[in-house]
Design an enzyme around this catalytic site. Sequence first.
Site, PDB file in Angstrom:
ATOM      1  N   ARG A  92       0.850  -1.192   0.000  1.00 18.77           N
ATOM      2  CA  ARG A  92       0.000   0.000   0.000  1.00 18.77           C
ATOM      3  C   ARG A  92       0.887   1.244   0.000  1.00 18.77           C
ATOM      4  O   ARG A  92       2.110   1.170   0.112  1.00 18.77           O
ATOM      5  CB  ARG A  92      -0.912   0.024   1.226  1.00 18.77           C
ATOM      6  CG  ARG A  92      -0.169   0.048   2.549  1.00 18.77           C
ATOM      7  CD  ARG A  92      -1.115   0.060   3.728  1.00 18.77           C
ATOM      8  NE  ARG A  92      -0.378   0.089   4.987  1.00 18.77           N
ATOM      9  CZ  ARG A  92      -0.945   0.191   6.182  1.00 18.77           C
ATOM     10  NH1 ARG A  92      -2.259   0.278   6.277  1.00 18.77           N
ATOM     11  NH2 ARG A  92      -0.207   0.206   7.276  1.00 18.77           N
ATOM     12  N   GLY A  93       0.242   2.401  -0.093  1.00 19.99           N
ATOM     13  CA  GLY A  93       0.901   3.685   0.111  1.00 19.99           C
ATOM     14  C   GLY A  93       2.094   3.940  -0.780  1.00 19.99           C
ATOM     15  O   GLY A  93       2.118   3.586  -1.966  1.00 19.99           O
TER      16      GLY A  93
ATOM     17  N   ASP B  85       9.585  -9.892   5.784  1.00 22.87           N
ATOM     18  CA  ASP B  85       9.403  -9.232   7.063  1.00 22.87           C
ATOM     19  C   ASP B  85      10.770  -8.701   7.460  1.00 22.87           C
ATOM     20  O   ASP B  85      11.669  -9.487   7.804  1.00 22.87           O
ATOM     21  CB  ASP B  85       8.875 -10.218   8.100  1.00 22.87           C
ATOM     22  CG  ASP B  85       8.655  -9.585   9.472  1.00 22.87           C
ATOM     23  OD1 ASP B  85       9.117  -8.436   9.683  1.00 22.87           O
ATOM     24  OD2 ASP B  85       8.048 -10.248  10.334  1.00 22.87           O
TER      25      ASP B  85
ATOM     26  N   ASN C  36      11.477   1.154   2.314  1.00 23.84           N
ATOM     27  CA  ASN C  36      10.263   1.930   2.568  1.00 23.84           C
ATOM     28  C   ASN C  36       9.466   1.397   3.749  1.00 23.84           C
ATOM     29  O   ASN C  36       8.829   2.164   4.461  1.00 23.84           O
ATOM     30  CB  ASN C  36       9.388   1.922   1.306  1.00 23.84           C
ATOM     31  CG  ASN C  36       7.973   2.366   1.566  1.00 23.84           C
ATOM     32  OD1 ASN C  36       7.691   3.545   1.759  1.00 23.84           O
ATOM     33  ND2 ASN C  36       7.048   1.404   1.605  1.00 23.84           N
TER      34      ASN C  36
ATOM     35  N   TYR D 146       8.154   7.358  16.987  1.00 16.57           N
ATOM     36  CA  TYR D 146       8.395   7.268  15.538  1.00 16.57           C
ATOM     37  C   TYR D 146       9.439   8.294  15.114  1.00 16.57           C
ATOM     38  O   TYR D 146      10.362   7.985  14.339  1.00 16.57           O
ATOM     39  CB  TYR D 146       7.081   7.503  14.793  1.00 16.57           C
ATOM     40  CG  TYR D 146       7.215   7.653  13.297  1.00 16.57           C
ATOM     41  CD1 TYR D 146       7.500   6.552  12.495  1.00 16.57           C
ATOM     42  CD2 TYR D 146       7.033   8.887  12.681  1.00 16.57           C
ATOM     43  CE1 TYR D 146       7.607   6.687  11.114  1.00 16.57           C
ATOM     44  CE2 TYR D 146       7.144   9.031  11.313  1.00 16.57           C
ATOM     45  CZ  TYR D 146       7.430   7.933  10.533  1.00 16.57           C
ATOM     46  OH  TYR D 146       7.543   8.068   9.170  1.00 16.57           O
TER      47      TYR D 146
ATOM     48  N   LYS E  60      13.037   7.533  13.386  1.00 15.41           N
ATOM     49  CA  LYS E  60      13.446   8.125  12.112  1.00 15.41           C
ATOM     50  C   LYS E  60      14.752   8.906  12.261  1.00 15.41           C
ATOM     51  O   LYS E  60      15.570   8.942  11.337  1.00 15.41           O
ATOM     52  CB  LYS E  60      12.333   9.011  11.556  1.00 15.41           C
ATOM     53  CG  LYS E  60      11.172   8.248  10.938  1.00 15.41           C
ATOM     54  CD  LYS E  60      11.639   7.375   9.787  1.00 15.41           C
ATOM     55  CE  LYS E  60      10.498   6.681   9.062  1.00 15.41           C
ATOM     56  NZ  LYS E  60      10.980   5.738   8.022  1.00 15.41           N
TER      57      LYS E  60
ATOM     58  N   PRO F 125      10.455  13.300   3.414  1.00 14.27           N
ATOM     59  CA  PRO F 125       9.216  14.030   3.141  1.00 14.27           C
ATOM     60  C   PRO F 125       8.552  14.527   4.405  1.00 14.27           C
ATOM     61  O   PRO F 125       8.873  14.090   5.518  1.00 14.27           O
ATOM     62  CB  PRO F 125       8.347  12.964   2.468  1.00 14.27           C
ATOM     63  CG  PRO F 125       8.769  11.696   3.159  1.00 14.27           C
ATOM     64  CD  PRO F 125      10.235  11.854   3.474  1.00 14.27           C
ATOM     65  N   GLY F 126       7.595  15.437   4.237  1.00 10.25           N
ATOM     66  CA  GLY F 126       6.773  15.904   5.345  1.00 10.25           C
ATOM     67  C   GLY F 126       5.565  15.009   5.519  1.00 10.25           C
ATOM     68  O   GLY F 126       5.664  13.907   6.057  1.00 10.25           O
TER      69      GLY F 126
END
Length: 243
Positions: free
Chosen positions: A15-16, A53, A76, A141, A145, A171-172
């Site tokens: 997804r995404g 995984d 990703n 999170y 990151k 990215p934002g």
Amino acid sequence: MELRGATALVTGTNRGLGHHFAVELLRRGAKVYATARRPELVDVPGAEVLRLDITDQASVDAVAAVADDVDVLVNNAAFTAGGNLVTGDLDAIRLAMDSNYYGTLAVIRAFAPVLARNGGGAILNVLSAAAWTTVDGNTAYAAAKSAQWGLTNGVRVELRGQGTLVTALVPGLIATETMKDFARSAGIVLAEGAMIDPADLARLALDGLEAGDIEILDHLGADAKATLTGPPRAFDLQSVAAG
């Protein structure tokens, strides 16, 4: 890095943004391994789908053994809902770090020799503007990151000698369903244009990779990096909502 004729592996393609990376890479003429923990959810016609995984070393090793022709690696996949560091669930906090930091590292360690054998190639790590600020409600999170940014800078130095380009995408706000659901649950109405479409972000990232950039930022990512020259600052979703 020339993507036409390249062989790419993308993590988290069910997804995404990961899905759009796989689709855009195919459009640019690359062979694509589209991976996910649940491969049955991957819908990328033309890609070779593999179960992966990134928090399971055996799974990572198995995929690296199969996908031995890879010369582009897109990291990703990540767990995004770590919660807050002081009051949040410790298992969720560990999962955020395990996926964003240790999972990304496991994939890089497994594929670094593959990339070397195939001429060096490139690694693209998907970070977040939260790495350079923080986000109240999901500071775990943001911390994960931040660690992943340090990881990216470190492996760039280590893999330079084998000719591997290591690039950070920062990215934002990405207009994924996960982000939209979070905004709705928090009662935040984001300003028009505050979020970048994941298809547009995938194109931006791959343009940068082909150009040899080591950091690729959207406008919110650029704003977040600019804050590093001053006092530490949290990413304020309400100010984004206000435009």
